[in-house]
Design an enzyme around this catalytic site. Structure first.
Site, mmCIF file in Angstrom:
data_model
loop_
_atom_site.group_PDB
_atom_site.id
_atom_site.type_symbol
_atom_site.label_atom_id
_atom_site.label_comp_id
_atom_site.label_asym_id
_atom_site.label_seq_id
_atom_site.Cartn_x
_atom_site.Cartn_y
_atom_site.Cartn_z
ATOM 1 C CG HIS A 168 -1.903 -1.071 1.299
ATOM 2 N ND1 HIS A 168 -1.845 -2.095 2.192
ATOM 3 C CD2 HIS A 168 -2.993 -1.281 0.535
ATOM 4 C CE1 HIS A 168 -2.871 -2.916 1.983
ATOM 5 N NE2 HIS A 168 -3.576 -2.446 0.983
ATOM 6 C CG ASP A 186 1.740 -1.463 3.451
ATOM 7 O OD1 ASP A 186 1.380 -1.419 4.647
ATOM 8 O OD2 ASP A 186 1.098 -2.054 2.562
HETATM 9 C C1 3MF Z 1 -9.456 -6.548 1.024
HETATM 10 C C2 3MF Z 1 -8.227 -6.842 0.286
HETATM 11 C C3 3MF Z 1 -7.140 -5.811 0.395
HETATM 12 C C4 3MF Z 1 -6.390 -5.601 -0.887
HETATM 13 C C5 3MF Z 1 -5.205 -4.716 -0.682
HETATM 14 C C6 3MF Z 1 -4.385 -4.488 -1.916
HETATM 15 C C7 3MF Z 1 -6.208 -5.462 2.544
HETATM 16 O O1 3MF Z 1 -10.374 -7.565 1.003
HETATM 17 O O2 3MF Z 1 -8.121 -7.880 -0.336
HETATM 18 O O3 3MF Z 1 -6.250 -6.238 1.400
HETATM 19 O O4 3MF Z 1 -5.982 -6.814 -1.426
HETATM 20 O O5 3MF Z 1 -5.648 -3.515 -0.223
HETATM 21 O O6 3MF Z 1 -5.123 -4.004 -2.935
#
Ligand code: 3MF
Ligand code: MG
Length: 344
Positions: A49, A52
């Site tokens: 992210h 991150d």
């Molecule tokens: C939510 C997700 C997310 C996405 C992530 C990357 C937190 O159900 O799957 O995980 O995968 O944000 O795009």
């Protein structure tokens, strides 16, 4: 060969175990420490992210964000890792409460697009062209709260703003039908590719299929993958598993439905996904009950199951399948598949 698949996961997959009903149960693992685990566990790619890579990016200038992301790139280089993609985490900010790109407040929509541009700066600093968009709060709790025609228009505008900001980036939309919203816009990969076709550059809009998200939409993840693959648009996957229609579980790959997992691997094999250079990404959660010292094993399990299923796909007696199809005896094929999965 089996080794030609490359695997990735996101740092959020090693987590403290909080859930909506209780606080954290494991200490935080520092980002640098997580990076050390990647190679050890058999992973080459890091999913990010924006925050991150650059925590608290909202308080930093664009130049500071790029500088901090460049430092993270050096850490990746030091570990022999690459960034697979960056995704804007728009759903945690108070500005994204009502959705980000589809918020009713135009100031919030502008914020979402500006933050997405910073996310693209981070992509460039980390050396990846792939953006992933999970449209978390782009949807409604009650239908009457938004004009859905406007919402789809805003989504196209936001995609266009990103595509125009950087001529190199590619956007993989990660569809999910619900959670956190009652209903989310763009619930399937069909929707994702169709909205991509409304943008200024449809070639650069594709999809990421997550197993659990497809199951929550009542679909077969392997068919969602096949649909994207048939259009050359499967740009990543989030393999995991889901035990029925409930909250998004992100269980280890194959843990709830081994045959479903087999069929996802089969489709990737049929399409020679390993030749595309794209990653086999995981999006798996450690069980809350898992002790801290072993709270990375869901990653190991998922990768091992994937590789074992590659062997299963490659060793399936195709001659038997062909005969069953010729005879139109699919019950015999059913047994052949089940026996193959159960082993001798
Ligand atoms: C939510 C997700 C997310 C996405 C992530 C990357 C937190 O159900 O799957 O995980 O995968 O944000 O795009
Ligand atoms: Mg995901």
């Amino acid at each position: 060969m089996v080794g030609s698949y490359r695997f990735s996961f996101g740092p959020w997959n090693i987590h403290e175990g909080a859930d909506p009903f209780g606080p954290t149960v494991r200490p935080s693992v520092a980002f640098a420490q997580k990076l050390k685990l990647y190679k050890q566990l058999g992973f080459d790619g890091v999913q990010f992210h924006d925050d991150d890579a650059v925590p608290e990016l909202e308080n930093l200038s664009p130049a500071e964000i790029t500088k901090k992301a460049s430092d993270v790139k050096k850490m990746l280089d030091g570990e022999g890792l690459v960034a697979e993609f960056v995704a804007p985490r728009l759903w945690e900010s108070p500005k994204g409460i009502d959705g980000a790109y589809t918020a009713n407040d135009p100031q919030c929509r502008r914020w979402a697009v500006e933050r997405s541009k910073r996310m693209i700066d981070i992509c460039n600093a980390l050396g990846t062209r792939l953006v992933v968009l999970w449209l978390a709060r782009e949807g409604t709790y009650i239908r009457e709260s938004k004009n859905p025609l406007d919402s789809h228009k805003y989504l196209v505008e936001a995609l266009n703003a990103m595509l125009q900001y950087d001529a190199q980036i590619e956007i993989a939309i990660e569809p999910k039908p619900n959670e956190p919203m009652d209903h989310a816009y763009i619930p399937t990969v069909g929707h994702a590719l169709a909205i991509g076709h409304q943008t200024v550059d449809p070639k650069r809009v594709g999809g990421l299929i997550e197993t659990a998200h497809a199951l929550l939409a009542g679909l077969d993840p392997s068919d969602e993958m096949a649909f994207a693959l048939s259009a050359g648009k499967l740009w990543s996957v989030h393999l995991n598993d889901q035990n029925g229609l409930k909250f998004d579980q992100d269980k280890s790959f194959g843990a709830a439905n081994l045959r479903g997992a087999y069929n996802q691997v089969r489709v990737l094999e049929l399409a020679k996904y390993y030749e595309t250079g794209r990653f086999v990404g995981l999006d798996v959660k450690a069980m809350r009950s898992q002790k801290a010292e072993v709270a990375h094993k869901h990653l190991v399990t998922s990768r091992a199951v994937f590789l074992r299923l590659v062997e299963k796909v490659r060793s399936f007696p195709e001659g038997v399948a062909k005969q069953c199809i010729t005879d139109r005896d699919y019950e015999a094929l059913e047994l052949a598949v089940l026996e193959h999965l159960m082993g001798d």
